[in-house]
Design an enzyme around this catalytic site. Sequence first.
Site, short mmCIF file in Angstrom:
data_model
loop_
_atom_site.label_atom_id
_atom_site.label_comp_id
_atom_site.label_asym_id
_atom_site.label_seq_id
_atom_site.Cartn_x
_atom_site.Cartn_y
_atom_site.Cartn_z
N ARG A 92 0.93 -1.15 0.35
CA ARG A 92 -0.08 0.19 -0.27
C ARG A 92 0.91 0.95 0.28
NH1 ARG A 92 -5.29 0.18 1.36
NH2 ARG A 92 -4.80 1.97 2.61
N HIS A 110 12.24 -2.49 -4.17
CA HIS A 110 11.50 -3.20 -4.90
C HIS A 110 12.14 -4.31 -6.01
CE1 HIS A 110 8.16 -1.16 -8.25
NE2 HIS A 110 9.52 -1.64 -9.26
C1 GRF Z 1 9.79 -8.05 -2.95
O1 GRF Z 1 9.90 -8.80 -4.40
C2 GRF Z 1 9.69 -6.54 -3.04
O2 GRF Z 1 11.00 -6.29 -3.51
C3 GRF Z 1 8.51 -5.98 -2.96
O3 GRF Z 1 7.52 -7.20 -2.78
C4 GRF Z 1 7.83 -8.47 -2.62
C5 GRF Z 1 7.99 -8.95 -1.37
O4 GRF Z 1 8.45 -10.28 -0.84
N1 GRF Z 1 8.66 -4.81 -2.15
P1 GRF Z 1 8.53 -11.31 0.91
O5 GRF Z 1 7.12 -10.85 1.37
O6 GRF Z 1 9.13 -10.02 1.42
O7 GRF Z 1 8.64 -12.29 0.42
#
Ligand code: GRF
Length: 226
Positions: A92, A110
């Site tokens: 969010r 990201h």
């Molecule tokens: C990751 O790919 C991160 O880059 C993005 O959301 C995903 C989260 O993965 N913002 P996790 O829940 O930490 O496995």
Amino acid sequence: MSLRLAVLASGRGSNLRTILEHISSGRLRAEVCLALSNNPEAGALAHATEFGVPCWAKSHTEFANRAEFDAAMLAEIKKAGAEAVVLAGYMRLISPEFLQAFPGRVLNIHPALLPSFPGLHGGRDAVDYGVRISGCTVHFVEEDMDRGPIIIQAAVPLLAHEEESDLMGRIHALEHRIYPQAIQWLAEGRLRSEGRAVHLLPPAADKTVRTVEEKGCLISPPMEDF
Ligand code: GRF
């Protein structure tokens, strides 16, 4: 003194887990004082609980709007005494009021090389576009989504005949390397922002750091053996 972190996560929480593992092994000098989620079913909450981290989870749908939900989170984060906020798969936008409470102290990861492919599906969008090189980015959070100053990036080439899921798996593994590193730099007070540029300051005079050689990817600034 370790840096007190609040971590926000909406999903499986592998980045949160990695951060907690780095803390337990003594590599990362931080402490997660609270894990928060807008999804009471998030896997991240189980990881936090396993490591003894207190959790706060409420669906944002119970609140009238984003500002009210964020205000509720902020109250908990302040009560927990967090000094910085880490977004780890938090799906969010963050309200301006929340960001103002932690200026230059909110980080996000990201799964693409920003500023290309921002947004909720950045990783998949990059593959669909046909890029030959992708990666991941840790950046400071500002009001514009995925537009804050960049702290560290890792880049990997798409391999011949590689499936999207395999590439995303390799990128995810890199996230687990660069996020703890970025947080460690923040904890050491070595990140200095100047406009859009984030400078990495040298380590304290009594500390020597060795940079780590990478194979199959490019990480900048180079990872340290922290
Ligand atoms: C990751 O790919 C991160 O880059 C993005 O959301 C995903 C989260 O993965 N913002 P996790 O829940 O930490 O496995």
